[in-house]
Write a protein that holds these residues in place. Structure first.
Motif, PDB file in Angstrom:
ATOM      1  N   GLY A  78       0.734  -1.238   0.071  1.00 48.67           N
ATOM      2  CA  GLY A  78      -0.029   0.090   0.196  1.00 48.67           C
ATOM      3  C   GLY A  78       0.870   1.257  -0.028  1.00 48.67           C
ATOM      4  O   GLY A  78       2.015   1.164  -0.419  1.00 48.67           O
ATOM      5  N   ALA A  79       0.148   2.390   0.407  1.00 50.44           N
ATOM      6  CA  ALA A  79       0.682   3.660   0.423  1.00 50.44           C
ATOM      7  C   ALA A  79       0.893   4.302   1.668  1.00 50.44           C
ATOM      8  O   ALA A  79      -0.294   5.007   1.986  1.00 50.44           O
ATOM      9  N   PRO A  80       1.944   4.137   2.584  1.00 54.97           N
ATOM     10  CA  PRO A  80       1.934   4.635   3.907  1.00 54.97           C
ATOM     11  C   PRO A  80       2.761   5.760   4.151  1.00 54.97           C
ATOM     12  O   PRO A  80       2.823   6.383   5.286  1.00 54.97           O
ATOM     13  N   THR A  81       3.005   6.634   2.923  1.00 51.29           N
ATOM     14  CA  THR A  81       3.669   7.732   3.212  1.00 51.29           C
ATOM     15  C   THR A  81       2.955   9.017   2.710  1.00 51.29           C
ATOM     16  O   THR A  81       1.895   8.776   2.297  1.00 51.29           O
ATOM     17  N   ASP A  82       3.190  10.149   3.103  1.00 50.17           N
ATOM     18  CA  ASP A  82       2.704  11.139   2.702  1.00 50.17           C
ATOM     19  C   ASP A  82       2.326  11.474   1.339  1.00 50.17           C
ATOM     20  O   ASP A  82       3.196  11.092   0.568  1.00 50.17           O
ATOM     21  N   ILE A  83       1.162  12.252   0.931  1.00 52.60           N
ATOM     22  CA  ILE A  83       0.936  12.548  -0.432  1.00 52.60           C
ATOM     23  C   ILE A  83       1.339  14.153  -0.751  1.00 52.60           C
ATOM     24  O   ILE A  83       1.019  14.962   0.301  1.00 52.60           O
ATOM     25  N   LEU A  84       2.093  14.205  -1.822  1.00 58.97           N
ATOM     26  CA  LEU A  84       2.463  15.682  -2.129  1.00 58.97           C
ATOM     27  C   LEU A  84       1.919  16.101  -3.299  1.00 58.97           C
ATOM     28  O   LEU A  84       1.505  15.425  -4.187  1.00 58.97           O
ATOM     29  N   ARG A  85       1.688  17.422  -3.471  1.00 56.62           N
ATOM     30  CA  ARG A  85       1.026  17.832  -4.822  1.00 56.62           C
ATOM     31  C   ARG A  85       1.945  18.899  -5.472  1.00 56.62           C
ATOM     32  O   ARG A  85       2.688  19.905  -4.933  1.00 56.62           O
ATOM     33  N   SER A  86       1.978  18.887  -6.866  1.00 57.12           N
ATOM     34  CA  SER A  86       2.428  19.976  -7.701  1.00 57.12           C
ATOM     35  C   SER A  86       1.834  20.382  -8.825  1.00 57.12           C
ATOM     36  O   SER A  86       1.683  19.365  -9.693  1.00 57.12           O
ATOM     37  N   GLY A  87       0.936  21.219  -8.917  1.00 60.45           N
ATOM     38  CA  GLY A  87       0.051  21.537 -10.088  1.00 60.45           C
ATOM     39  C   GLY A  87      -0.899  20.661 -10.334  1.00 60.45           C
ATOM     40  O   GLY A  87      -1.842  20.358  -9.302  1.00 60.45           O
ATOM     41  N   ASP A  88      -0.955  19.747 -11.057  1.00 55.39           N
ATOM     42  CA  ASP A  88      -2.247  18.833 -11.574  1.00 55.39           C
ATOM     43  C   ASP A  88      -1.601  17.438 -11.127  1.00 55.39           C
ATOM     44  O   ASP A  88      -2.238  16.416 -11.725  1.00 55.39           O
ATOM     45  N   LYS A  89      -0.632  17.337 -10.555  1.00 53.03           N
ATOM     46  CA  LYS A  89       0.039  15.903 -10.278  1.00 53.03           C
ATOM     47  C   LYS A  89       0.050  15.844  -8.551  1.00 53.03           C
ATOM     48  O   LYS A  89       0.584  16.710  -8.103  1.00 53.03           O
ATOM     49  N   ILE A  90      -0.033  14.607  -8.168  1.00 63.65           N
ATOM     50  CA  ILE A  90       0.579  14.121  -6.764  1.00 63.65           C
ATOM     51  C   ILE A  90       1.549  12.950  -6.649  1.00 63.65           C
ATOM     52  O   ILE A  90       1.648  12.183  -7.721  1.00 63.65           O
ATOM     53  N   TYR A  91       2.205  12.869  -5.703  1.00 62.11           N
ATOM     54  CA  TYR A  91       3.231  12.096  -5.517  1.00 62.11           C
ATOM     55  C   TYR A  91       3.212  11.147  -4.366  1.00 62.11           C
ATOM     56  O   TYR A  91       2.736  11.722  -3.267  1.00 62.11           O
ATOM     57  N   THR A  92       3.530   9.943  -3.963  1.00 58.94           N
ATOM     58  CA  THR A  92       3.339   9.350  -2.876  1.00 58.94           C
ATOM     59  C   THR A  92       4.650   8.240  -3.195  1.00 58.94           C
ATOM     60  O   THR A  92       4.870   7.713  -4.393  1.00 58.94           O
ATOM     61  N   VAL A  93       5.176   7.588  -1.980  1.00 58.06           N
ATOM     62  CA  VAL A  93       5.893   6.587  -2.320  1.00 58.06           C
ATOM     63  C   VAL A  93       5.350   5.314  -1.558  1.00 58.06           C
ATOM     64  O   VAL A  93       4.678   5.146  -0.494  1.00 58.06           O
ATOM     65  N   ILE A  94       5.182   4.163  -2.351  1.00 63.17           N
ATOM     66  CA  ILE A  94       4.576   2.980  -2.038  1.00 63.17           C
ATOM     67  C   ILE A  94       5.257   2.013  -1.537  1.00 63.17           C
ATOM     68  O   ILE A  94       6.642   2.168  -1.663  1.00 63.17           O
ATOM     69  N   ASP A  95       4.698   0.961  -0.864  1.00 64.90           N
ATOM     70  CA  ASP A  95       5.656   0.256   0.220  1.00 64.90           C
ATOM     71  C   ASP A  95       6.602  -0.722  -0.568  1.00 64.90           C
ATOM     72  O   ASP A  95       7.257  -1.598   0.002  1.00 64.90           O
TER      73      ASP A  95
END
Length: 310
Positions: A78-95
């Protein structure tokens, strides 16, 4: 509203002043998943959240209604890390040690970057990425920090620091700060990835460091990587990593995943429900209060604090 993701596998929206439940969503209807570990992202009318253990999704909820506007299943646990945003995109580190980029409005995958690590990941680690300018910085289990172009995922540089990254990466205008599993705390130059300096802390830094204009605040664990979420010491270091400003060794474990800077004080909590406000310059207590349960997270809104417990 206050948004709470519980280990009872539900997302709750509460009225901020009364605690009334406005809506809730049971994530178990979408598969075998039980927990929320990353920081949510509030963006326009959306609430973005990641779930994990033993599988997970990224969700976009409508903040007012709780309607699921999109959901994206992710690999690994899964996705246990913070969600980040820049413009129309989001980013996260999955496990499974992959940094992913999705479209904010649709959840459509844009790109992904996997570290070189090919072993077994034994525990959920809070190792969120950092966004700065047109770059996103990712620290993997293979012991490398990567700078990627945020729109394409193209690697700009990679620096081998010799051990697994054990904390979230935090950034100011010029540098990156993070801890590693061999008890080091690093400062890297963002532009080149060159190691500026490092400090041997004696114990493994865990969780999410807090960065201010003058200092770095890190939680240290005697349990190493397997001690995630239970800090034995809280250390304040100047940004050159040359001088320890102060260090606290409480009679119990710090259980909040980080310190929270709010209205000029650092907030954290321990296993006995003590919520403490600390003077960031001296490390002295400003005030403390007690809640029922083990403190895990603290939210702020104006002069109000919201404390989540295990």
């Amino acid at each position: 509203m206050v948004f709470i993701g519980s280990c009872a596998a539900k997302m709750h929206a509460l009225h901020a002043r009364t605690g009334e439940i406005l809506w809730q969503y049971d994530i178990r209807q979408d598969g075998e998943q039980n927990s929320f570990h990353g920081k949510f992202l509030l963006s326009d009318s959306l609430l973005l959240a990641g779930t994990d253990t033993p599988t997970g999704h990224l969700y976009a909820f409508h903040q007012k209604t709780g309607a699921v506007l999109w959901k994206q299943k992710v690999s690994g646990s899964g996705a246990p890390t913070d969600i980040l945003r820049s413009g129309d995109k989001i980013y996260t580190v999955i496990d499974d040690d992959v940094l992913i980029c999705l479209r904010l409005q649709t959840g459509e995958p844009v790109w992904q970057f996997k570290s070189e690590f090919d072993g077994e990941i034994h525990a959920l680690l809070t190792r969120s990425a950092a966004l700065r300018g047109n770059r996103i910085f990712f620290g993997g289990h293979a012991g490398k920090v990567h700078a990627l172009e945020k729109d394409t995922g193209e690697q700009i540089w990679a620096t081998d620091v010799g051990a697994r990254i054990s904390t979230t990466i935090v950034a100011n205008d010029s540098s990156l700060f993070f801890g590693t599993a061999d008890g080091q705390i690093f400062r890297l130059w963002q532009k080149s990835g060159e190691i500026d300096t490092k400090l041997h802390s004696g114990q493994v830094a865990i969780g999410r460091p807090t960065l201010t204009n003058n200092a770095l605040f890190v939680l240290l664990s005697e349990g190493g990587l397997m001690g995630q979420g239970y800090g034995w010491q809280l250390m304040a270091i100047d940004l050159s990593l040359q001088k320890q400003l102060w260090q606290l060794e409480p009679g119990s474990k710090w259980t909040a995943t980080k310190t929270y800077l709010h209205n000029g004080v650092l907030l954290t909590g321990n296993e006995f429900g003590e919520v403490t406000a600390i003077d960031p310059k001296t490390g002295k207590d400003v005030w403390y209060t007690t809640v029922d349960g083990t403190v895990r997270s603290i939210g702020t809104q104006g002069n109000w604090l919201y404390v989540g417990t295990i």
